[in-house]
Structure formats: C-alpha cells, structure tokens
Design a protein around this motif. Structure first.
Motif, PDB file in Angstrom:
ATOM      1  N   HIS A 131      -2.677  -8.124  -4.303  1.00 45.93           N
ATOM      2  CA  HIS A 131      -3.441  -7.337  -5.271  1.00 45.93           C
ATOM      3  C   HIS A 131      -4.282  -6.273  -4.562  1.00 45.93           C
ATOM      4  N   ASN A 132      -4.934  -6.647  -3.464  1.00 46.20           N
ATOM      5  CA  ASN A 132      -5.748  -5.681  -2.726  1.00 46.20           C
ATOM      6  C   ASN A 132      -4.887  -4.596  -2.081  1.00 46.20           C
ATOM      7  N   LEU A 133      -3.699  -4.982  -1.651  1.00 42.54           N
ATOM      8  CA  LEU A 133      -2.805  -3.992  -1.046  1.00 42.54           C
ATOM      9  C   LEU A 133      -2.348  -2.979  -2.093  1.00 42.54           C
ATOM     10  N   VAL A 134      -2.083  -3.447  -3.305  1.00 46.45           N
ATOM     11  CA  VAL A 134      -1.722  -2.531  -4.385  1.00 46.45           C
ATOM     12  C   VAL A 134      -2.854  -1.529  -4.618  1.00 46.45           C
ATOM     13  N   LYS A 135      -4.076  -2.032  -4.638  1.00 46.61           N
ATOM     14  CA  LYS A 135      -5.227  -1.159  -4.919  1.00 46.61           C
ATOM     15  C   LYS A 135      -5.506  -0.175  -3.783  1.00 46.61           C
ATOM     16  N   LEU A 136      -5.333  -0.626  -2.538  1.00 47.20           N
ATOM     17  CA  LEU A 136      -5.850   0.141  -1.409  1.00 47.20           C
ATOM     18  C   LEU A 136      -4.790   0.704  -0.462  1.00 47.20           C
ATOM     19  N   HIS A 137      -3.504   0.621  -0.838  1.00 47.20           N
ATOM     20  CA  HIS A 137      -2.495   1.066   0.123  1.00 47.20           C
ATOM     21  C   HIS A 137      -2.609   2.564   0.436  1.00 47.20           C
ATOM     22  N   ASP A 138      -3.217   3.328  -0.479  1.00 46.25           N
ATOM     23  CA  ASP A 138      -3.406   4.766  -0.237  1.00 46.25           C
ATOM     24  C   ASP A 138      -4.879   5.140  -0.063  1.00 46.25           C
ATOM     25  N   VAL A 139      -5.714   4.160   0.303  1.00 44.50           N
ATOM     26  CA  VAL A 139      -7.154   4.426   0.384  1.00 44.50           C
ATOM     27  C   VAL A 139      -7.491   5.484   1.430  1.00 44.50           C
ATOM     28  N   GLY A 140      -6.662   5.583   2.472  1.00 41.16           N
ATOM     29  CA  GLY A 140      -6.937   6.582   3.511  1.00 41.16           C
ATOM     30  C   GLY A 140      -6.907   8.001   3.001  1.00 41.16           C
ATOM     31  N   ASN A 141      -6.255   8.219   1.842  1.00 38.07           N
ATOM     32  CA  ASN A 141      -6.208   9.567   1.277  1.00 38.07           C
ATOM     33  C   ASN A 141      -7.588  10.089   0.880  1.00 38.07           C
ATOM     34  N   LEU A 142      -8.547   9.170   0.667  1.00 38.42           N
ATOM     35  CA  LEU A 142      -9.903   9.599   0.315  1.00 38.42           C
ATOM     36  C   LEU A 142     -10.527  10.452   1.405  1.00 38.42           C
ATOM     37  N   ALA A 143     -10.115  10.231   2.646  1.00 42.34           N
ATOM     38  CA  ALA A 143     -10.706  10.968   3.766  1.00 42.34           C
ATOM     39  C   ALA A 143      -9.936  12.240   4.095  1.00 42.34           C
ATOM     40  N   LEU A 144      -8.839  12.517   3.371  1.00 45.00           N
ATOM     41  CA  LEU A 144      -8.056  13.722   3.634  1.00 45.00           C
ATOM     42  C   LEU A 144      -8.698  14.930   2.961  1.00 45.00           C
ATOM     43  N   PRO A 145      -8.513  16.127   3.518  1.00 45.85           N
ATOM     44  CA  PRO A 145      -9.076  17.347   2.908  1.00 45.85           C
ATOM     45  C   PRO A 145      -8.518  17.571   1.504  1.00 45.85           C
ATOM     46  N   ASN A 146      -9.369  18.083   0.625  1.00 46.32           N
ATOM     47  CA  ASN A 146      -8.962  18.305  -0.769  1.00 46.32           C
ATOM     48  C   ASN A 146      -7.819  19.304  -0.882  1.00 46.32           C
ATOM     49  N   HIS A 147      -7.811  20.308   0.007  1.00 47.71           N
ATOM     50  CA  HIS A 147      -6.777  21.336  -0.125  1.00 47.71           C
ATOM     51  C   HIS A 147      -5.378  20.755   0.126  1.00 47.71           C
ATOM     52  N   ILE A 148      -5.302  19.649   0.864  1.00 48.70           N
ATOM     53  CA  ILE A 148      -4.017  18.981   1.085  1.00 48.70           C
ATOM     54  C   ILE A 148      -3.675  18.079  -0.091  1.00 48.70           C
ATOM     55  N   LEU A 149      -4.669  17.315  -0.554  1.00 54.72           N
ATOM     56  CA  LEU A 149      -4.424  16.403  -1.679  1.00 54.72           C
ATOM     57  C   LEU A 149      -4.045  17.154  -2.951  1.00 54.72           C
TER      58      LEU A 149
ATOM     59  N   ASP B  73       3.177  21.897   5.108  1.00 53.26           N
ATOM     60  CA  ASP B  73       3.715  22.380   6.381  1.00 53.26           C
ATOM     61  C   ASP B  73       3.566  21.279   7.432  1.00 53.26           C
ATOM     62  N   ASP B  74       4.072  21.544   8.644  1.00 55.76           N
ATOM     63  CA  ASP B  74       4.080  20.513   9.690  1.00 55.76           C
ATOM     64  C   ASP B  74       2.669  20.038  10.035  1.00 55.76           C
ATOM     65  N   GLU B  75       1.733  20.976  10.138  1.00 56.19           N
ATOM     66  CA  GLU B  75       0.353  20.608  10.494  1.00 56.19           C
ATOM     67  C   GLU B  75      -0.278  19.762   9.405  1.00 56.19           C
ATOM     68  N   GLU B  76      -0.092  20.140   8.159  1.00 55.79           N
ATOM     69  CA  GLU B  76      -0.638  19.373   7.035  1.00 55.79           C
ATOM     70  C   GLU B  76      -0.005  17.991   6.970  1.00 55.79           C
ATOM     71  N   TRP B  77       1.297  17.906   7.246  1.00 52.26           N
ATOM     72  CA  TRP B  77       1.967  16.620   7.201  1.00 52.26           C
ATOM     73  C   TRP B  77       1.428  15.675   8.269  1.00 52.26           C
ATOM     74  N   GLU B  78       1.113  16.213   9.444  1.00 54.45           N
ATOM     75  CA  GLU B  78       0.532  15.390  10.504  1.00 54.45           C
ATOM     76  C   GLU B  78      -0.824  14.839  10.079  1.00 54.45           C
ATOM     77  N   ILE B  79      -1.576  15.637   9.342  1.00 52.08           N
ATOM     78  CA  ILE B  79      -2.878  15.167   8.837  1.00 52.08           C
ATOM     79  C   ILE B  79      -2.674  14.040   7.828  1.00 52.08           C
ATOM     80  N   VAL B  80      -1.710  14.214   6.935  1.00 54.02           N
ATOM     81  CA  VAL B  80      -1.427  13.192   5.911  1.00 54.02           C
ATOM     82  C   VAL B  80      -1.034  11.877   6.564  1.00 54.02           C
ATOM     83  N   LYS B  81      -0.297  11.943   7.653  1.00 51.25           N
ATOM     84  CA  LYS B  81       0.199  10.732   8.307  1.00 51.25           C
ATOM     85  C   LYS B  81      -0.933   9.889   8.914  1.00 51.25           C
ATOM     86  N   THR B  82      -2.129  10.468   9.008  1.00 53.28           N
ATOM     87  CA  THR B  82      -3.261   9.687   9.549  1.00 53.28           C
ATOM     88  C   THR B  82      -3.864   8.757   8.511  1.00 53.28           C
ATOM     89  N   HIS B  83      -3.472   8.891   7.238  1.00 50.88           N
ATOM     90  CA  HIS B  83      -4.174   8.131   6.205  1.00 50.88           C
ATOM     91  C   HIS B  83      -3.935   6.632   6.323  1.00 50.88           C
TER      92      HIS B  83
END
Length: 552
Positions: free
Chosen positions: A406-424, A431-441
C-alpha cells in the motif's frame, strides 16, 4: 607683498641713505675745521648703522621663527583635521572658539563657532542642556586643584540624532595678551559604527544566524547558573523537529532550513514573551518558561501541538516531539532539568514514531495529489489492482507485506516532488538533460523512505524503474536482484498509465496494453509475473463478460 619682505626693503633703504650721508660727510668742506666734532658725528653714524644691521638680523630671525611656528601650527591643524575626531575649545562663556577641527562640522552637520556648547551637545534635550551648562559654570568657578575631579563627573557620551558621540574633556590654559584664560577642550569621537559592530558581534555570539533565536552558547551560560527564586517554578521544554532529515534528503537543505525557520517562528508565535526560546542545535530547540508549574506546562505543550497540526512546509508537515521538566527549587540545577526534559523528549519521539510515519506518508501522498504529480484516480486504481492481484498470487495475508504494498503504491513516484516544475509540467518529449534529472527521482524517493526508517519501502521505491534485463536505472539491477514488489507494481503501473490518457499521450485499449506488457516480458518485466498478470486479467475479463451476460 609679505610683511617681512616690506620690512627688509625699509631696512635696506635706510642703510643706503646712511651710506650716502657718510660719503657726503667725508667730502672736504670750506670753512669747516672742527675735526673733533666731525669724528664724533661719524662715530654716532657708525653706531646707528650697526643698530640698523642688528635690527635687520633680529627681524630675519623673528621672521624665520614665525614661519616655523606657522608651519607647526599648520601641521598640527592638519593632524587634527585628519584624526577623525572633533577638537574644540570654549571658555567660561561656554561659547565655542573659532579654531576647531574639521571633524566637528561633520559631527554636528553645521558650523559651530560661537555656539553654546550645551546647545550643541543637547539640542533635543533641554534638561540635559541645562544640567551640562550648570556643571560647566561650576567647573570654571572651581579652584584649579578640583578641576580634574569635577571634569570626570561630566557626561562622557551624547547622542546627536542617529550618532553616538564619546566626549572627553581636557582643562587647558591659553595666554591672551597680559592675562591667562582658563579653557576646556573637548575631544569628540563618533563611535556609532564601532558600537553597532560591537552590538552585532554580541548578537551573533548569542543568537542563531538561521532562526534569530538565542543559540546554544547563550543557553549553556544560562544552564550554568542557579535558577532565580523569582522564576520558580520554571518549566523547560526540549523540542525535536520531526522530518528535518526528510526535508534535507528529499528536497534539499534549503527546504530543511525553511522548515527550521518556520518551526522557530511557530515557537515564538505560541510562546510569545512568556518564554525564552533557543535553538540548541540541529533540529533541537529549548524553551524556558518562568513561573510555570507542571499543569501550566502541559497546557503550553498542548497549544504547541495544536499549532503544529495546521503548519506545513511544502510536503513536510511541521511536527515536534516535546519533553518537559519542571524546576521547583533552587537546589535543582538547570542542567539536570535539561537532561530530564531531553530524555522525556526522546521517549515521546519513540512512542510516537509509528504515528509520525503514518502521518508523514499520508501528508506526502496528499502533496503528490495537490501538486498534480499523481492523480487520486491513479492511486485508487493502482490500490485496487494491487490488492486483487496479490490475493490472486496467494499473497496479502501478511500484514507487513500488505502495508509495504500500500505504501509503495502511494509513494512510488514521491521523488517527483523534488523535480523542477518546468519538467513535471512539460507536455512535449523530454530532452536528454531533462531525462537525466527525471531519473534521479527514484533515489530521492529512496532517501525519503530511509529518512523515516522504512527500509523495505526505500528499496522497493528504488527498484521501480529497474528492468529485468538489467538496462534500467538507477543501478542497472537485473532479474531477482530487483525487489519483488517493485517488479510486481511496475507491471500494474505500466498498465494503468497505458490505458488512461496523460497530458503527453492518448490512452490505448486494454488489449493493446496487455499485448505491450507481454512483449516486454523478460526485457522490462519479470516474465513469471507477466504470465500471472495476463492470466489474472483474462480471468477478470471472463468474469466481467459472464456477469454482463447474466444481467442482460
């Protein structure tokens, strides 16, 4: 032309006249035979000439000395004008003499010659002006031997608008003609900047730079002292800010700093002037409440906890673990009270740890939805599918596994909260640079779960974007190196994303989605779990078909 040059010309002219007179005197004159008288007159002329020469020499010496004195006077004036201090003098009439240093004009902002010294120093304070004038008049009338004693009683600092001026007095005597005048010289020093610097240094030594509260150095000095009798009973609260590690690890130290600042302002708002609030260090604060017994202390803690419930910094709910101790006697030391309060705080933190974790997960989930990182509908569909699919697999009977899923369902994308809004918010391909940033989530989510002690959940979040064939991220894990529930939820997540429209793509049919998952078996997904998922989906569709036929 200078006076000494004019005087030398007069001397030279007189000497030339004497020389012509001597020449005339030495000429033979008819009928003049009294040589004795002539010699006496010539001797007198010689003495007169010597006198003129001596006068010229004396004048030359005097002029040289005058030039030296003028130069010395000029040098002294230059020194005083560049000493960054004001020098002035006045006599018994209390009027400032014309000769004063240039800094005086800077200090007072206007010309001061002839001003009453009391009016200068106390322009906005009539009482202070009158007192100084009376003291100075008594000083001028006092015997010389009492001057030094009386002069020390004069005010040594005045305020001129925004300036703070140190004042030093010197008794002097000035020769004026045939008499001597008693004077007082004032040495004025603008110490505004110096005092401000000293105040700033003192403030920084006793206050925390980030929160502006009193700091540990200040509190340690207080703890060393015996409690004042008039402050008893004295309550002490030791407070730990929950979630600081989460804020630092997931959202960065700037968000962590904002959490500390927000918490410190909340403490000041709750306790106001009734307490001394200090930052002990890190995420710990200490509050001293004079004249507060145990019952009153409990009321203060309840107010604080109530105030915390309505405060958030981004996705982090403001939460505090609080321990207290009450000093009722001067025989008790504040250090012992601090240790007891800290022990009680850690006890409360341990007891409330599970509740804090639950509240944190719920709070972060709400933040994911409110920021549009995840939709409530997506989480609801994922939860339903996860429960049903795990039951089909014969899982779900273990409460810990159910909680993890249940917690994994809720939080599997929690790292996206720390990503820049312009990417979200981007609706076009990354682009490649933005994708590398996304992969850190995934790593951000991993750190978040770790920061609250959810170790299995942390590993599961980290494995959500690994692939069965080892080409995923962040660590290119392969096969069963990937946590089981990460492999399971990755299939459910992919199906839901494909069959529901996104901002950047259209939805596809159930059949197309299932075919895509089948194609990815052994590549992206665990092939055994794919087989089980396809069988479960086929079973569900048959049941749905049969149900619709019966109802029709």
């Amino acid at each position: 032309m200078k006076p000494d040059e004019t005087r030398n010309q007069i001397y030279d002219h007189e000497l030339s006249v004497l020389e012509r007179f001597r020449q005339e005197l030495n000429k033979p004159r008819a009928g003049f035979t009294d040589r004795d008288l002539l010699k006496e007159f010539e001797a007198l002329l010689n003495e007169y000439e010597k006198l003129f020469k001596m006068s010229k020499k004396i004048s030359a010496i005097s002029d040289a000395q005058s030039r030296v004195l003028n130069q010395r006077e000029s040098d002294i004036k230059n020194l005083l004008d560049h000493a960054n201090q004001g020098f002035l003098s006045f006599g018994s009439n209390l009027r400032v003499n014309p000769n004063h240093s240039r800094e005086c004009s800077h200090i007072f902002g206007h010309r001061i010659s002839g001003w009453d010294i009391g009016e200068l120093l106390y322009a906005d304070d009539p009482e202070g002006m009158q007192l100084l004038q009376d003291q100075l008049r008594e000083l001028f009338e006092a015997p010389i031997e009492q001057i030094n004693e009386r002069i020390t009683q004069l005010p040594d600092r005045v305020e001129l608008k925004a300036k703070k001026i140190n004042v030093e007095y010197k008794g002097i005597h000035s020769a004026g003609g045939l008499t001597e005048e008693r004077l007082i010289m004032l040495i004025l020093t603008d110490v505004t900047e110096q005092l401000e610097t000293q105040d700033r240094i003192h403030y920084l030594s006793t206050h925390d730079i980030l929160t502006s509260l009193y700091n540990r150095f200040y509190l340690e000095k207080v703890l060393e002292e015996k409690p004042f009798l008039e402050h008893l009973p004295l309550s002490m609260l030791v407070i730990d800010i929950n979630g600081l590690k989460l804020a630092n690890d997931v959202f960065g130290h700037r968000t962590g700093d904002q959490l500390l600042i927000h918490a410190s302002r909340l403490l000041l708002r709750v306790f106001g002037d009734a307490a001394i609030v200090t930052r002990w260090g890190g995420d710990e604060f200490v509050v001293l409440l004079p004249n507060t017994d145990e019952a009153m202390c409990t009321e203060w803690m309840e107010r604080l906890q109530a105030a915390c419930k309505s405060e958030k910094v981004g996705a982090v709910q403001v939460s505090m673990a609080v321990g207290s101790a009450v000093v009722t006697s001067q025989d008790e030391t504040l250090t012992e009270s601090f240790m007891n309060a800290e022990k009680n705080m850690y006890k409360q933190k341990l007891l409330e740890n599970k509740r804090f974790r639950k509240d944190l997960i719920e709070g972060v989930t709400e933040e994911l939805i409110s920021q549009g990182v995840q939709s409530a509908a997506h989480l609801s569909r994922m939860t339903d599918q996860a429960v049903e699919f795990t039951h089909y697999l014969g899982l779900g009977n273990n409460p810990n596994e159910t909680k993890l899923l249940h917690n994994l369902v809720k939080l599997h994308d929690v790292g996206n909260l720390a990503l820049p809004n312009h990417i979200l918010d981007k609706t076009t391909p990354l682009d490649d640079e933005e994708w590398e940033i996304v992969k850190t989530h995934s790593e951000i989510g991993y750190r978040m779960a770790q920061s609250v002690g959810e170790w299995e959940l942390a590993d599961a979040i980290l494995g959500m974007h690994e692939r069965w064939d080892g080409t995923g991220y962040p660590y290119a894990l392969a096969g069963e190196q990937i946590p089981y529930y990460s492999r399971l939820l990755a299939i459910l997540d992919a199906f839901d994303v494909m069959t529901n429209a996104q901002a950047y793509k259209q939805a596809i049919s159930t059949e197309e989605a299932l075919e895509a998952i089948k194609e990815a078996a052994g590549k992206q997904f665990d092939p055994q779990l794919v087989d089980a998922y396809l069988q479960w989906s086929h079973m569900n569709r048959e049941q749905a078909w049969n149900s619709s036929v019966e109802h029709s």
